[in-house]
Motif scaffolding. Structure first.
Motif, PDB file in Angstrom:
ATOM      1  N   GLN A  21       0.818  -1.214   0.000  1.00 55.46           N
ATOM      2  CA  GLN A  21       0.000   0.000   0.000  1.00 55.46           C
ATOM      3  C   GLN A  21       0.855   1.269   0.000  1.00 55.46           C
ATOM      4  OE1 GLN A  21      -0.411  -2.604   1.906  1.00 55.46           O
ATOM      5  NE2 GLN A  21      -2.460  -3.387   1.398  1.00 55.46           N
ATOM      6  N   LEU A  22       2.098   1.169   0.477  1.00 54.48           N
ATOM      7  CA  LEU A  22       2.961   2.349   0.510  1.00 54.48           C
ATOM      8  C   LEU A  22       3.330   2.818  -0.892  1.00 54.48           C
ATOM      9  CD1 LEU A  22       5.408   1.561   3.460  1.00 54.48           C
ATOM     10  CD2 LEU A  22       3.388   3.022   3.471  1.00 54.48           C
ATOM     11  N   GLY A  23       3.300   1.914  -1.859  1.00 56.09           N
ATOM     12  CA  GLY A  23       3.682   2.284  -3.220  1.00 56.09           C
ATOM     13  C   GLY A  23       2.524   2.643  -4.118  1.00 56.09           C
ATOM     14  N   ILE A  24       1.314   2.657  -3.590  1.00 54.05           N
ATOM     15  CA  ILE A  24       0.134   2.900  -4.435  1.00 54.05           C
ATOM     16  C   ILE A  24       0.164   4.295  -5.044  1.00 54.05           C
ATOM     17  CG2 ILE A  24      -2.365   3.207  -4.405  1.00 54.05           C
ATOM     18  CD1 ILE A  24      -1.551   0.322  -4.512  1.00 54.05           C
ATOM     19  N   ILE A  25       0.430   5.315  -4.232  1.00 52.87           N
ATOM     20  CA  ILE A  25       0.380   6.697  -4.732  1.00 52.87           C
ATOM     21  C   ILE A  25       1.476   6.962  -5.761  1.00 52.87           C
ATOM     22  CG2 ILE A  25       0.621   9.132  -4.088  1.00 52.87           C
ATOM     23  CD1 ILE A  25      -0.819   8.483  -1.495  1.00 52.87           C
ATOM     24  N   PRO A  26       2.761   6.677  -5.484  1.00 53.83           N
ATOM     25  CA  PRO A  26       3.772   6.900  -6.546  1.00 53.83           C
ATOM     26  C   PRO A  26       3.540   6.036  -7.775  1.00 53.83           C
ATOM     27  CG  PRO A  26       4.731   5.766  -4.648  1.00 53.83           C
ATOM     28  CD  PRO A  26       3.395   6.246  -4.228  1.00 53.83           C
ATOM     29  N   LEU A  27       3.044   4.805  -7.570  1.00 54.13           N
ATOM     30  CA  LEU A  27       2.772   3.952  -8.728  1.00 54.13           C
ATOM     31  C   LEU A  27       1.647   4.533  -9.568  1.00 54.13           C
ATOM     32  CD1 LEU A  27       3.433   1.360 -10.229  1.00 54.13           C
ATOM     33  CD2 LEU A  27       1.820   0.150  -8.740  1.00 54.13           C
ATOM     34  N   TYR A  28       0.617   5.063  -8.914  1.00 54.85           N
ATOM     35  CA  TYR A  28      -0.484   5.675  -9.663  1.00 54.85           C
ATOM     36  C   TYR A  28       0.005   6.919 -10.418  1.00 54.85           C
ATOM     37  CZ  TYR A  28      -5.029   7.636 -10.771  1.00 54.85           C
ATOM     38  OH  TYR A  28      -6.117   8.156 -11.435  1.00 54.85           O
ATOM     39  N   MET A  29       0.867   7.709  -9.791  1.00 50.69           N
ATOM     40  CA  MET A  29       1.418   8.890 -10.471  1.00 50.69           C
ATOM     41  C   MET A  29       2.222   8.474 -11.701  1.00 50.69           C
ATOM     42  SD  MET A  29       2.604  11.016  -7.071  1.00 50.69           S
ATOM     43  CE  MET A  29       3.420  12.294  -8.022  1.00 50.69           C
ATOM     44  N   LEU A  30       2.957   7.365 -11.587  1.00 50.84           N
ATOM     45  CA  LEU A  30       3.715   6.872 -12.736  1.00 50.84           C
ATOM     46  C   LEU A  30       2.784   6.404 -13.842  1.00 50.84           C
ATOM     47  CD1 LEU A  30       6.408   6.067 -14.027  1.00 50.84           C
ATOM     48  CD2 LEU A  30       6.247   3.886 -12.810  1.00 50.84           C
ATOM     49  N   MET A  31       1.689   5.729 -13.479  1.00 52.44           N
ATOM     50  CA  MET A  31       0.726   5.273 -14.486  1.00 52.44           C
ATOM     51  C   MET A  31       0.071   6.459 -15.196  1.00 52.44           C
ATOM     52  SD  MET A  31       0.956   1.999 -14.467  1.00 52.44           S
ATOM     53  CE  MET A  31       2.689   2.177 -13.987  1.00 52.44           C
ATOM     54  N   VAL A  32      -0.147   7.544 -14.457  1.00 55.77           N
ATOM     55  CA  VAL A  32      -0.721   8.748 -15.082  1.00 55.77           C
ATOM     56  C   VAL A  32       0.256   9.340 -16.092  1.00 55.77           C
ATOM     57  CG1 VAL A  32      -1.476  11.111 -14.643  1.00 55.77           C
ATOM     58  CG2 VAL A  32      -2.234   9.271 -13.138  1.00 55.77           C
ATOM     59  N   LYS A  33       1.541   9.380 -15.739  1.00 55.23           N
ATOM     60  CA  LYS A  33       2.543   9.914 -16.658  1.00 55.23           C
ATOM     61  C   LYS A  33       2.660   9.052 -17.915  1.00 55.23           C
ATOM     62  CE  LYS A  33       5.607  12.577 -13.677  1.00 55.23           C
ATOM     63  NZ  LYS A  33       7.024  12.783 -13.247  1.00 55.23           N
ATOM     64  N   LEU A  34       2.542   7.734 -17.736  1.00 56.31           N
ATOM     65  CA  LEU A  34       2.618   6.834 -18.884  1.00 56.31           C
ATOM     66  C   LEU A  34       1.303   6.739 -19.650  1.00 56.31           C
ATOM     67  CD1 LEU A  34       4.632   3.886 -17.257  1.00 56.31           C
ATOM     68  CD2 LEU A  34       5.493   5.622 -18.834  1.00 56.31           C
ATOM     69  N   GLU A  35       0.250   7.388 -19.118  1.00 54.58           N
ATOM     70  CA  GLU A  35      -1.083   7.365 -19.714  1.00 54.58           C
ATOM     71  C   GLU A  35      -1.630   5.928 -19.794  1.00 54.58           C
ATOM     72  OE1 GLU A  35      -0.928   9.376 -23.454  1.00 54.58           O
ATOM     73  OE2 GLU A  35      -0.540  11.344 -22.542  1.00 54.58           O
ATOM     74  N   TRP A  36      -1.386   5.166 -18.737  1.00 53.63           N
ATOM     75  CA  TRP A  36      -1.851   3.790 -18.678  1.00 53.63           C
ATOM     76  C   TRP A  36      -3.057   3.611 -17.759  1.00 53.63           C
ATOM     77  CZ3 TRP A  36       3.284   0.486 -18.200  1.00 53.63           C
ATOM     78  CH2 TRP A  36       3.906   0.472 -19.454  1.00 53.63           C
ATOM     79  N   THR A  37      -3.532   4.675 -17.131  1.00 51.99           N
ATOM     80  CA  THR A  37      -4.696   4.539 -16.256  1.00 51.99           C
ATOM     81  C   THR A  37      -5.907   4.118 -17.087  1.00 51.99           C
ATOM     82  OG1 THR A  37      -5.121   6.918 -16.523  1.00 51.99           O
ATOM     83  CG2 THR A  37      -3.883   6.215 -14.576  1.00 51.99           C
ATOM     84  N   GLY A  38      -6.684   3.208 -16.539  1.00 48.33           N
ATOM     85  CA  GLY A  38      -7.846   2.698 -17.246  1.00 48.33           C
ATOM     86  C   GLY A  38      -7.535   1.562 -18.187  1.00 48.33           C
ATOM     87  N   THR A  39      -6.258   1.125 -18.255  1.00 45.92           N
ATOM     88  CA  THR A  39      -5.869   0.031 -19.137  1.00 45.92           C
ATOM     89  C   THR A  39      -5.281  -1.107 -18.317  1.00 45.92           C
ATOM     90  OG1 THR A  39      -3.597   0.775 -19.521  1.00 45.92           O
ATOM     91  CG2 THR A  39      -5.328   1.734 -20.905  1.00 45.92           C
ATOM     92  N   THR A  40      -5.233  -2.286 -18.917  1.00 45.53           N
ATOM     93  CA  THR A  40      -4.677  -3.443 -18.228  1.00 45.53           C
ATOM     94  C   THR A  40      -3.152  -3.391 -18.143  1.00 45.53           C
ATOM     95  OG1 THR A  40      -4.722  -4.673 -20.326  1.00 45.53           O
ATOM     96  CG2 THR A  40      -6.597  -4.947 -18.835  1.00 45.53           C
ATOM     97  N   TYR A  41      -2.501  -2.501 -18.924  1.00 43.29           N
ATOM     98  CA  TYR A  41      -1.048  -2.353 -18.797  1.00 43.29           C
ATOM     99  C   TYR A  41      -0.671  -1.955 -17.373  1.00 43.29           C
ATOM    100  CZ  TYR A  41      -0.991  -2.311 -23.914  1.00 43.29           C
ATOM    101  OH  TYR A  41      -1.141  -2.637 -25.243  1.00 43.29           O
TER     102      TYR A  41
END
Length: 267
Positions: free
Chosen positions: A112-132
């Motif tokens: 759970q400690l890595g959820i926020i930075p991981l989500y920020m990284l997914m936003v930068k990669l534009e992978w939110t909403g995808t299975t990637y």
């Protein structure tokens, strides 16, 4: 001997009964839950309730997403963990023990400690909403590396690798032709555990996926999120979502039993 078989039968019965009763409830109306005594035989509404599940949420898409995610993660974890386990168990290089300790130490950090930075990284990669966003961060994990390292250090004779090198086999060739066949029982166990973990993952898919592109667990939570709980609908979806796990165990069961028997013989 008779007591042993009776104990095994009792354990099997109490293990399988919850799954069976979920099918019983899924094949009836909600009013059946209040019956005394409760119904123990399936009713005639299973197909109708299953159809309701697919009409209420995009459950077909959820099944496809979960199969893609769990299958991809399982194959990747088996491959990369075996590769890393081979390196840590049988290859000699500087910093090997320190790297293994650091890898194992990451298991003590709550995910759970890595959820926020991981989500920020997914936003930068534009992978939110995808299975990637579900597959790529889980391609390898510390438990798989440690598990395969421990297995290969005992199950893979060093003499076998030396014989392969004498025959002119490269390190990559040894991995393909010697290590992978020897690691098959442990890799099957790791694959099954990884598939179950990825299939049952709920929190990260809930955070990173859109409601119209869910996995099975997110879809099941949607079924149970109404103002009035429809237990029949929820258990019908649960019964459908359990079938792939049963299929995975049936597929890998032979290798798992083989690995257990191999360990018993070596012990």
């Amino acid at each position: 001997m008779r007591l042993r078989y009776l104990t095994l039968i009792a354990v099997a019965f109490f293990s399988a009964f919850p799954l069976y009763y979920s099918v019983v409830v899924a094949s009836r109306h909600n009013s059946a839950l209040a019956q005394v005594p409760p119904p123990l035989l399936p009713g005639g509404n299973l197909l109708a309730n299953v159809a309701r599940v697919f009409d209420t949420v995009p459950f077909g898409l959820a099944l496809v997403n979960s199969l893609i995610v769990a299958g991809s993660i399982s194959v990747a974890v088996m491959f990369f963990s075996t590769l890393a386990g081979f390196a840590f168990a049988k290859l000699r290089f500087r910093g090997r023990n320190a790297m293994l300790v650091i890898t194992v130490a990451t298991m003590m950090v709550p995910a759970q400690l890595g959820i926020i930075p991981l989500y920020m990284l997914m936003v930068k990669l534009e992978w939110t909403g995808t299975t990637y966003a579900l597959i790529v961060p889980a391609l390898v994990n510390a438990f798989g590396v440690f598990f395969m390292t421990q297995y290969l250090s005992r199950a893979l004779p060093t003499e076998l690798l030396e014989a392969g090198r004498v025959d002119g086999c490269s390190t990559w060739g040894l991995f393909w032709h010697v290590v992978l066949p020897a690691a098959r029982p442990a890799a099957a166990v790791l694959g099954m555990l990884t598939f179950m973990s990825a299939w049952n993952d709920y929190f990260w898919p809930l955070v990173v996926l859109n409601p119209d592109n869910p996995t099975v667990q997110v879809a099941l939570s949607t079924l149970a999120s109404g103002y009035v709980n429809d237990y029949v609908l929820g258990l019908a979806g649960t019964a459908i979502g359990t079938l792939p796990l049963v299929a995975v165990f049936a597929l890998f069961g032979k290798h798992i039993i083989g690995g257990i028997m191999q360990g018993a013989v070596k012990g």
